[in-house]
Structure formats: C-alpha cells, structure tokens
Design an enzyme around this catalytic site. Sequence first.
Site, short mmCIF file in Angstrom:
data_model
loop_
_atom_site.label_atom_id
_atom_site.label_comp_id
_atom_site.label_asym_id
_atom_site.label_seq_id
_atom_site.Cartn_x
_atom_site.Cartn_y
_atom_site.Cartn_z
N SER A 32 -0.25 1.47 6.87
CA SER A 32 -0.89 2.68 6.42
C SER A 32 -0.78 3.85 7.41
O SER A 32 -0.91 5.00 7.01
CB SER A 32 -2.37 2.43 6.15
N LYS A 41 -4.55 9.36 13.93
CA LYS A 41 -4.58 8.96 12.52
C LYS A 41 -5.84 9.58 11.91
O LYS A 41 -6.89 9.64 12.57
CB LYS A 41 -4.64 7.43 12.44
N SER A 66 -0.64 -2.40 9.93
CA SER A 66 -0.40 -0.97 9.70
C SER A 66 0.10 -0.17 10.88
O SER A 66 0.46 0.99 10.73
CB SER A 66 -1.68 -0.30 9.20
N1 GLN Z 1 -0.14 -3.49 4.38
C1 GLN Z 1 -1.48 -3.99 4.56
C2 GLN Z 1 -2.29 -3.62 3.34
O1 GLN Z 1 -1.73 -3.23 2.38
C3 GLN Z 1 -2.02 -3.48 5.85
C4 GLN Z 1 -3.04 -2.42 5.84
C5 GLN Z 1 -3.57 -2.08 7.19
O2 GLN Z 1 -3.24 -2.72 8.20
N2 GLN Z 1 -4.44 -1.09 7.26
O3 GLN Z 1 -3.47 -3.76 3.29
#
Ligand code: GLN
Length: 489
Positions: A150, A75, A174
Amino acid sequence: MDFKNTTLKEIHNKLVNKEITPLELVKQTLEVSKKELNSNFLITLCENEALKSAQELEDKVDINNILSAIPFIHKDNISTKGILTTAGSKILSNYIPSFDATIATKFKDAKSILIGKAALDELSMGGTGLFSFNGEVRNPYDNERIVGGSSSGSAYAVAKGIVPFATGGDTGDSIRKPASFNGIVGFKPTYGSISRYGAIPYAPSLDHLGFFTNNVEDLAYLCEATYEKDIKDFTSIENNHEFIKNINSVDKKIKFGYIKQVDDIIEGQLAKEYKKMYGILKNEGHEVVELDFNEDLLKAIPATYMMISFAEGVSSNYNLDGIKYGIRANGKDYKEIIKNSRTQAFGETVKRRFIIGSYQLKSENQELLLAKSKKVRRLIVEEIERLYQKVDILILPPTIKPAPTVKEVYGVDIEQQKNENNSFIDDLLILANFNGMPSITIPFVKEDNMPIGINLNAKPKEDLKVLQAAKYLEQIINDNFRQVGDFNE
Ligand code: GLN
C-alpha cells in the site's frame, strides 16, 4: 540533487560544506516533486511548511546530525499536525490532525524537512497503488505496471529519486513488496520498535512503520532516530542498537537459510540467480541451509492474514463514520448518516474487507473463525521459531516476478487467486508480520528490464543483525548481479 545514487551521509557533507544550502536543496526537491504531481504520488505537497523549515535551517545545519535539513516524505497515514492526513481515503479527505504522530515528532526533532504526504491504497488495504482516493500511482520504470502498495507514493518517490527516504507502513508486505517492484530498499523493523502512535491503523497486531531508502546504510540513521519505547503506544518496545557504529560489521560465518517449499516454486533465470547467491555465500565461508516449512501452514498464510487483518481492520476503523471525522453524508438520523457516509466514501476493497471482518466479529462467529485463525497464526509463528534454531538469517523471495501490469491486476479475481495452491508465494512476507521479526528487501536482479528484490529476515529484536547481513549482501549484489539502472539510461 540526484538522490538515487547518493547516501544521506553524502548529502549531509554537501550541506555542511555549504556546497548546497537547505533552502536550495528544498527548492530543488519541491520543483522535482511538482513536476511529478501528475503521477499522483503525493496527496499533499507541503510547500510552504518545507520552505519555512529550510529557511530556519540556513546556516544552522547540525554537523552532528546526518538527518538535519534532509528532505523526505511521509506516508499519508502518519498524522501531521496542521497538515492534511487522509490515509488515502475519501472519508478522511478533509481531516487535519491537531497532533503529530510520534514518528512525525521524531523527524521534526531531527530537523528533517517534510516535503509532502504520499499516496497509499485506501487505509493501507491493498498492494497495488491503484486505490488511493486521489488516483492511481503507476510503476516509475513502466507506466503499464503497478508500483505496488500500500505504501505506493513513498516507494515511487524514493525509486524516482525525488527524496532520499520516505516513511511507509507494513501490515502484510506494504513496504517490502513495493521495494522489490521498484528496485529500492524497504525495511520493516521488529514489531513495536517504532511507535505507531498517531499512525492511522489497518490491523494493529500486524501494523509496523518503516522506511524506503536507496541503500542499506541510510537505514542506520533512520532507525537510530526513531526507535524508542513510547508510553503513548502500549505495543512499543525498547529495541535499541548502535546501528550507525556497527552497520558495516559482519560475522565471519553467518548461517543463512531458505525454505525448500518456497524455492521449489521459483522458476527460470530467477531460480538460477538465487542458486548463484547461495554459491557465493558458501564460497565466502558462510552456511546456506535448506529448511523445511510445514506445507499446510504455508498454505494457510493468505487466509490467516485475511481473517485477522480484516477483523482488526474493521474494528480499529470503527471511528471513521462521518460523524467524528471527515466527510459526512446526509441522512435522517445518525445511523443513516453513518451508513451513507461510509457507502459514499469507502472504496470497494475497504468495503469488502469490512464486511468480511464484521462477519467474523459477530459473537457467534468469533470462536469459530477469528479465534481459529489466531491459533493458526500461533502455529505459523512456532514454525518460524523452529527455523531459527538452525539459521540466523532467513532468505525469502519478496516477489518471484516483476511488478504485474495494471491490466493483469484488474483481470484477477482476488479470492480466486487466493484459493490457488501456491498462492502463499505472493504472501510470504506476511510471515514477518505474524511474528514481528525485522525484515528487509534490497534490490537483487532484473527481469524484463524491471527490478526484483531479495528479502532477508532475522529473529525479533535482531534488527542490527539483519541490517548488517543486508549491507553485506548489497555489496555482493553490486559486484555480481545485473540490476536495473537509472531512469536516464
Ligand atoms: N498487500 C497486503 C494487503 O492487501 C498488504 C497490506 C499492507 O501491508 N498494508 O493487505
């Protein structure tokens, strides 16, 4: 090579038996990656570096190390020395770190071969894959739908079989939610098990690094290669397990549990599939316990998450100001430079979260807002602890529907959605970020020809136990449930 239906062990055996050489393997992987570049799944393709590493490994594959010469993707919030690292944000679109994140060092030591840096929703904020500065990443099964985020590019790469594994980050869900949307395995370890040194943060008290794979067994190798207490990350912990040796053992009688208030919301065919799973587990001699979760606390999950993560997000990214790093806009003094750089380089989600986060960090609001949300987090954590007095493994639905369409996502007013009564159902996986427990999503069923996963959790530090349970369920699912098949089907 088709990584989709191949375990790391099988790839390793092919390398050891010289059915394929590291260079051939990497060339193939680069070729496939290049064909996929228009999906935006990668921000950077590391072609020269990958070829060089592969060249060095020709005839030198380590027979005692499964990860040797295995291609993979990071990532792009993981700092890689000499390689562009953007965290999906325009503000870092020219940032080349002078050091490796600890997890990057771990895979260098293991001689795995980095193919590229994957797209993510800017600064890991978001869950769609639509908001990386390099463009949208869409679902590999259906281009009209989101891939989720994400960790969008990482999920895409593994789901499409471009690489056998990819690293991801998980602050709310995420890794584990995109895994559900894409029919792959997504694992977040116990908080602190993998050092976050060098990972560009979102919200440090919730941030975890983890992995996407195509099967549970592969995680055993990745965990053994990366779990280590690291003096460079003061939140890191000792949490060693003999994953590889023990991944296939499973207790004769496991106490599984599900939350009543959650399962009550699951509808239609999916509800039947969960019941069927519980029935199979009981038939196999395990217990399946229905658990009660304080409903007010369940409903508090989305708001508590937003309060804590937005405040930590703006505070830990204060250095992204156009002065110390990245893209710099013009201005008459440093204040104006910061303002213009941030205005021009941040996307809407990041701006909104930073503003709400800053509001809570104002001294007059800290006690009223931020401290209060931390107290609620504590109450939620205590509620989870109470559940684990009754069960070993907590089963949660990572998503109750297939990946939504892009249109649906753009049509939803986010704050409005969060005010709805049952909105906690979309944010359940955050439970594991609140208390740091190990949490894994594995493929479960299909609906509308799209994958939906199932999520398993165990107490903090019981990473081996949750992986063993996941390995066991993976087999049950292969034998008893219908899943989405290969892309060429
Ligand atoms: N969907 C979550 C958010 O919008 C998760 C983000 C994450 O785990 N980095 O923040």
